[in-house]
Write an enzyme that holds these catalytic residues in place. Structure first.
Site: not given
Length: 299
Positions: A46-47, A50, A176, A204
């Site tokens: 996911g680079a 963000g 998270s 999530y």
């Protein structure tokens, strides 16, 4: 008179927002390590945006060979070129992977094992916000859990041999702080076939709790291998993930407040970077970190 009252209230709100922003950002953890990574190889999922983008940029700045593992190759190629330009490191490459698709994950991992001789840092960063309704992937898995947990579970396990052979090496998984709201997670029903599908924030949260539980179990299995595994709460960070999937008035207002008061992407990446490079955590494993220190809500 009314106009004066309204003006006063607005001014007070603005001052409050700016104060919160200043205090939150001022107190946020920052990685101060000067560690160089020349000769090291890192993968960041996911680079292309963000936190992942800024994590990859920092690792490249330190001289690492950085592999941007992303679903959108075209977008990732633009980011890779930007990282090369801003860091002077040309050893930044893009490889396609969709963590919600286990076939894609297997193909990516097999390609890495075939082409890379070492792997020192794996940052499991890719993720998505929760879905409003239950949606299944081609593998028959709930898409949020597949993207945030199952894909990284498979990827990490497929690359463990290379990580061990390259030790000392590190696995960093982005979780998270909202994991604490996922306490109703049924580990025997991660596909939500028996239990009612929860609200999007809950699904999530549960996927993020799964990240932490996976990290703790992985760290135990890796004892004595010189491969560490830790998880991260990046903080309240404004990234494009807030605009993906279903949005409504509440999510719009929340995103705007986070944009004003929360961390930017670079600041949000600091704890991931810290766990990937800092000498202070050379032998630390199985922990949950926030703001570059062990988090208070570790499970």
């Amino acid at each position: 008179m009314v106009c004066c009252v309204v003006t006063t209230v607005v001014a007070a709100v603005v001052v409050l927002i700016l104060t919160v922003k200043f205090i939150y950002r001022y107190q946020s953890g920052r990685c101060t390590s000067k560690t160089r990574l020349v000769g090291k190889t890192a993968i960041v999922t996911g680079a292309s945006a963000g936190i992942g983008k800024e994590t990859a940029r920092d690792l490249a700045q330190r001289g690492a060979r950085v592999i941007l593992a992303c679903r959108n190759v075209e977008k990732a190629e633009r980011i890779a070129e930007d990282i090369k330009k801003t860091t002077g490191n040309t050893d930044v490459v893009v490889r396609q992977v969709d963590t919600s698709d286990l076939t894609s994950v297997r193909k990516f991992a097999e390609d890495i094992l075939r082409t890379e001789t070492s792997l020192h840092i794996l940052v499991n960063n890719a993720g998505m916000s929760g879905m409003k309704k239950r949606k299944l992937t081609a593998d028959g898995l709930e898409v949020t859990m597949a993207t945030n947990h199952f894909g990284h579970f498979l990827l990490t396990n497929m690359l463990l041999g290379l990580l061990k052979a390259s030790a000392p090496s590190r696995v960093v998984t982005v979780s998270s702080g909202v994991h604490q709201f996922g306490s109703s997670l049924d580990v025997d029903d991660l596909n939500y076939e028996k239990n009612p599908f929860p609200k999007k924030m809950v699904i999530y949260s549960q996927s993020k709790l799964a990240n932490i539980l996976f990290t703790k179990e992985l760290s135990e299995k890796l004892r004595g291998t010189d491969v560490t595994a830790n998880s991260v709460h990046p903080g309240v960070v404004y990234t494009e993930i807030m605009w993906k999937n279903e949005t409504n008035l509440f999510t719009y207002i929340f995103a705007m407040l986070v944009r004003i008061m929360g961390k930017d992407e670079k600041l949000g990446a600091q704890t991931s970077i810290y766990l990937a490079v800092s000498e202070e955590v050379n032998n630390v494993t199985g922990k949950y970190y926030a703001d570059c220190k062990v988090g208070m809500n570790s499970v």
